[in-house]
Design a protein around this motif. Structure first.
Motif, PDB file in Angstrom:
ATOM      1  N   LEU A 403       0.828  -1.213   0.000  1.00 41.68           N
ATOM      2  CA  LEU A 403       0.000   0.000   0.000  1.00 41.68           C
ATOM      3  C   LEU A 403       0.863   1.264   0.000  1.00 41.68           C
ATOM      4  N   GLY A 404       2.094   1.143  -0.460  1.00 37.80           N
ATOM      5  CA  GLY A 404       2.993   2.291  -0.455  1.00 37.80           C
ATOM      6  C   GLY A 404       2.665   3.332  -1.506  1.00 37.80           C
ATOM      7  N   ASP A 405       2.019   2.932  -2.610  1.00 39.04           N
ATOM      8  CA  ASP A 405       1.673   3.870  -3.675  1.00 39.04           C
ATOM      9  C   ASP A 405       0.308   3.502  -4.236  1.00 39.04           C
ATOM     10  N   LEU A 406      -0.710   4.199  -3.757  1.00 46.43           N
ATOM     11  CA  LEU A 406      -2.081   3.911  -4.195  1.00 46.43           C
ATOM     12  C   LEU A 406      -2.541   4.867  -5.290  1.00 46.43           C
ATOM     13  N   SER A 407      -1.603   5.518  -5.959  1.00 44.05           N
ATOM     14  CA  SER A 407      -1.963   6.313  -7.131  1.00 44.05           C
ATOM     15  C   SER A 407      -2.394   5.377  -8.251  1.00 44.05           C
ATOM     16  N   ASP A 408      -2.986   5.936  -9.288  1.00 42.30           N
ATOM     17  CA  ASP A 408      -3.407   5.116 -10.435  1.00 42.30           C
ATOM     18  C   ASP A 408      -2.218   4.338 -11.002  1.00 42.30           C
ATOM     19  N   LYS A 409      -1.100   5.026 -11.164  1.00 42.81           N
ATOM     20  CA  LYS A 409       0.090   4.395 -11.723  1.00 42.81           C
ATOM     21  C   LYS A 409       0.617   3.306 -10.803  1.00 42.81           C
ATOM     22  N   GLY A 410       0.662   3.584  -9.507  1.00 44.01           N
ATOM     23  CA  GLY A 410       1.167   2.598  -8.555  1.00 44.01           C
ATOM     24  C   GLY A 410       0.308   1.359  -8.486  1.00 44.01           C
ATOM     25  N   ARG A 411      -1.008   1.532  -8.537  1.00 42.76           N
ATOM     26  CA  ARG A 411      -1.911   0.365  -8.492  1.00 42.76           C
ATOM     27  C   ARG A 411      -1.834  -0.437  -9.782  1.00 42.76           C
ATOM     28  N   ARG A 412      -1.635   0.239 -10.881  1.00 42.99           N
ATOM     29  CA  ARG A 412      -1.573  -0.457 -12.168  1.00 42.99           C
ATOM     30  C   ARG A 412      -0.262  -1.243 -12.324  1.00 42.99           C
ATOM     31  N   GLN A 413       0.864  -0.666 -11.898  1.00 44.05           N
ATOM     32  CA  GLN A 413       2.164  -1.288 -12.136  1.00 44.05           C
ATOM     33  C   GLN A 413       2.547  -2.319 -11.078  1.00 44.05           C
ATOM     34  N   SER A 414       2.176  -2.049  -9.825  1.00 46.44           N
ATOM     35  CA  SER A 414       2.684  -2.915  -8.752  1.00 46.44           C
ATOM     36  C   SER A 414       1.650  -3.206  -7.678  1.00 46.44           C
ATOM     37  N   TRP A 415       0.359  -2.953  -7.977  1.00 44.44           N
ATOM     38  CA  TRP A 415      -0.710  -3.198  -7.004  1.00 44.44           C
ATOM     39  C   TRP A 415      -0.392  -2.523  -5.674  1.00 44.44           C
ATOM     40  N   GLY A 416       0.141  -1.287  -5.789  1.00 43.99           N
ATOM     41  CA  GLY A 416       0.401  -0.474  -4.604  1.00 43.99           C
ATOM     42  C   GLY A 416       1.710  -0.752  -3.894  1.00 43.99           C
ATOM     43  N   MET A 417       2.423  -1.794  -4.269  1.00 45.10           N
ATOM     44  CA  MET A 417       3.653  -2.177  -3.565  1.00 45.10           C
ATOM     45  C   MET A 417       4.814  -1.248  -3.920  1.00 45.10           C
ATOM     46  N   MET A 418       5.570  -0.847  -2.882  1.00 50.90           N
ATOM     47  CA  MET A 418       6.818  -0.114  -3.083  1.00 50.90           C
ATOM     48  C   MET A 418       7.931  -0.842  -2.327  1.00 50.90           C
ATOM     49  N   VAL A 419       9.159  -0.329  -2.455  1.00 49.82           N
ATOM     50  CA  VAL A 419      10.301  -0.998  -1.832  1.00 49.82           C
ATOM     51  C   VAL A 419      11.314   0.042  -1.373  1.00 49.82           C
ATOM     52  N   ASN A 420      11.990  -0.245  -0.284  1.00 52.23           N
ATOM     53  CA  ASN A 420      13.119   0.570   0.176  1.00 52.23           C
ATOM     54  C   ASN A 420      14.424  -0.128  -0.179  1.00 52.23           C
ATOM     55  N   TYR A 421      15.313   0.595  -0.832  1.00 48.19           N
ATOM     56  CA  TYR A 421      16.696   0.138  -1.029  1.00 48.19           C
ATOM     57  C   TYR A 421      17.567   0.939  -0.068  1.00 48.19           C
ATOM     58  N   LEU A 422      18.495   0.278   0.594  1.00 54.35           N
ATOM     59  CA  LEU A 422      19.371   0.930   1.558  1.00 54.35           C
ATOM     60  C   LEU A 422      20.736   1.175   0.932  1.00 54.35           C
ATOM     61  N   TYR A 423      21.214   2.412   1.012  1.00 53.04           N
ATOM     62  CA  TYR A 423      22.558   2.760   0.560  1.00 53.04           C
ATOM     63  C   TYR A 423      23.472   2.867   1.772  1.00 53.04           C
ATOM     64  N   ASP A 424      24.149   1.776   2.077  1.00 49.41           N
ATOM     65  CA  ASP A 424      25.157   1.754   3.135  1.00 49.41           C
ATOM     66  C   ASP A 424      26.471   2.208   2.496  1.00 49.41           C
ATOM     67  N   LEU A 425      26.881   3.447   2.771  1.00 45.66           N
ATOM     68  CA  LEU A 425      27.988   4.046   2.033  1.00 45.66           C
ATOM     69  C   LEU A 425      29.287   3.267   2.190  1.00 45.66           C
TER      70      LEU A 425
END
Length: 450
Positions: A403-425
């Motif tokens: 439910l990270g992105d419930l915009s039209d685009k987010g629901r169409r592309q990934s059913w609302g799913m988002m992801v965090n990538y961690l940049y450990d320098l």
């Protein structure tokens, strides 16, 4: 009996209109061919010219001629670059044989010179003229639009990419912070080029440039007013799990005392003619280092990223190559569970109400599918493009955000799913090496879902 006295004038008018269209098309083609001939003459003159001043004048005229070419004649220009400005096969063969017989420095230099396409030197000479760099970027943009189904143009594209990758080396680029006091022309470009989360006018842009937000862009000395790529950053107390609060133009800015996490939530290319030139990976690292110097209290650098290919992959059967048998079975079971939960109609998952009401087993099945898609399938050539960008850039797959992105685009592309990538320098290089060798660096939580 039909009234032929009425039909005859109408038929005559149709024939006249058809004839007019024919002659206009013929005139257009003749004019385009004449302009193309003039452009090719300028190309040969530029390659043969020894004087610096004359070269600049010829290059300027050449650029103007290209800009005036009709679109079909532009295609013809790239075809002629491929055919007429390639290396001489006989000269290359003779130089290669000489080098094979005596592999010394002189023969290697002759072979290198013989093998280099004359069009590369042509582009270098265009680049020396005022505005030449921007003109070559614009030429490549036109070329990229004509590449599909035209394998004969691939060598021309390789030459453009080779030169632009050298000229837009990160060592030549300037990193600048963009804020509300930046020139209006630059701010307008941010609105126009934002490719991930659309900027809804000036109020939205103003909020994205408040003190708890940052925007950085790369510029090239030859294109000082043209941002090449920009990234937007939110300064937060914790890693974000949804995009809506970050781009809410009515939200209140946070005080600096709460800045503990820098979240990259959007990165956008501004120059289509630089597609394939590595810019974004260097930009994120440079910005992270810049923020760490400015705000030493920042301890976490992460993204909040879309998963644009996820829904398409699941619909296509959620296939992942090279899985051990037990993991392949878990992936198949997760796919079957989610399909059963929606009655075989995955389109139901494009509705926010359906996503919010998913039963726990179906929600867990979606999480597992996303974990496989990003944590296993991403290493494949057809893996998610955003995942491949960040993982190849040295990030770690950290957390999934339903439910990270419930915009039209987010629901169409990934059913609302988002992801965090961690940049450990401190571990970017080791994570990059893992990805190069076919392994995704990921958190224990996500690894446990595989």
């Amino acid at each position: 009996m039909p009234d032929e006295s009425v039909d005859a004038p109408q038929e005559g008018a149709k024939k006249l209109a058809a004839a007019r269209r024919f002659f206009e098309s013929a005139a257009h083609s003749i004019n385009g061919a004449r302009q193309l001939r003039g452009l090719l003459i300028d190309c040969r003159r530029l390659l043969s010219e020894r004087g610096e001043a004359n070269s600049v004048a010829i290059a300027r005229g050449l650029v103007a001629r290209f800009g005036a070419l009709p679109e079909d004649a532009q295609a013809g220009f790239f075809e002629r670059l491929s055919r007429d400005f390639s290396p001489d096969p006989k000269a290359v063969l003779a130089s290669a044989q000489a080098y094979a017989e005596r592999p010394d420095a002189a023969n290697l230099q002759r072979l290198t010179q013989a093998a280099e396409p004359p069009r590369q030197e042509l582009l270098r000479r265009i680049n020396r003229s005022p505005g030449g760099t921007g003109s070559i970027v614009a030429m490549r943009r036109a070329l990229l639009q004509r590449l599909r189904g035209r394998p004969e143009l691939q060598a021309v594209e390789a030459d453009f990419l080779h030169l632009l990758s050298s000229w837009f080396n990160p060592g030549f680029l300037r990193l600048e912070r963009v804020d509300w006091n930046s020139p209006a022309q630059l701010l307008e470009q941010l609105i126009r080029h934002e490719a991930v989360h659309q900027i809804d006018g000036w109020d939205d842009l103003r909020r994205r440039l408040q003190p708890d937000r940052r925007c950085f862009a790369f510029f090239h000395p030859q294109l000082p007013r043209e941002p090449l790529i920009f990234v937007e950053v939110a300064l937060l107390p914790a890693m974000p799990g949804a995009i809506a609060p970050l781009i809410d133009k009515a939200s209140e800015p946070l005080p600096p005392g709460q800045f503990k996490v820098a979240a990259f939530y959007s990165i956008s290319n501004c120059q289509p003619g630089l597609k394939g030139v590595s810019l974004g990976n260097f930009l994120i690292k440079r910005v992270a280092e810049e923020l760490q110097r400015e705000l030493p209290q920042l301890k976490t650098f992460c993204t909040l990223s879309p998963i644009p290919g996820f829904a398409r992959w699941v619909r296509a059967g959620a296939q992942a190559q090279g899985l051990p048998k037990a993991r392949a079975q878990r992936l198949a079971e997760a796919h079957a569970a989610l399909r059963e939960a929606v009655g075989g109609e995955f389109d139901k998952l494009t509705h926010a109400a359906t996503l919010r009401a998913l039963p726990e087993p179906a929600a867990q099945a979606m999480l597992r599918l996303a974990a496989y898609y990003l944590g296993w399938h991403a290493v494949q050539a057809d893996g998610d493009p955003v995942a491949r960008f960040h993982l190849d850039n040295g990030a770690r797959l950290e957390r999934l955000d339903p439910l990270g992105d419930l915009s039209d685009k987010g629901r169409r592309q990934s059913w609302g799913m988002m992801v965090n990538y961690l940049y450990d320098l401190g571990r970017i290089e080791s994570h990059h090496e893992k990805f190069v060798h076919g392994e995704v660096a990921q958190s224990r939580l996500l690894a446990s879902l595989l």
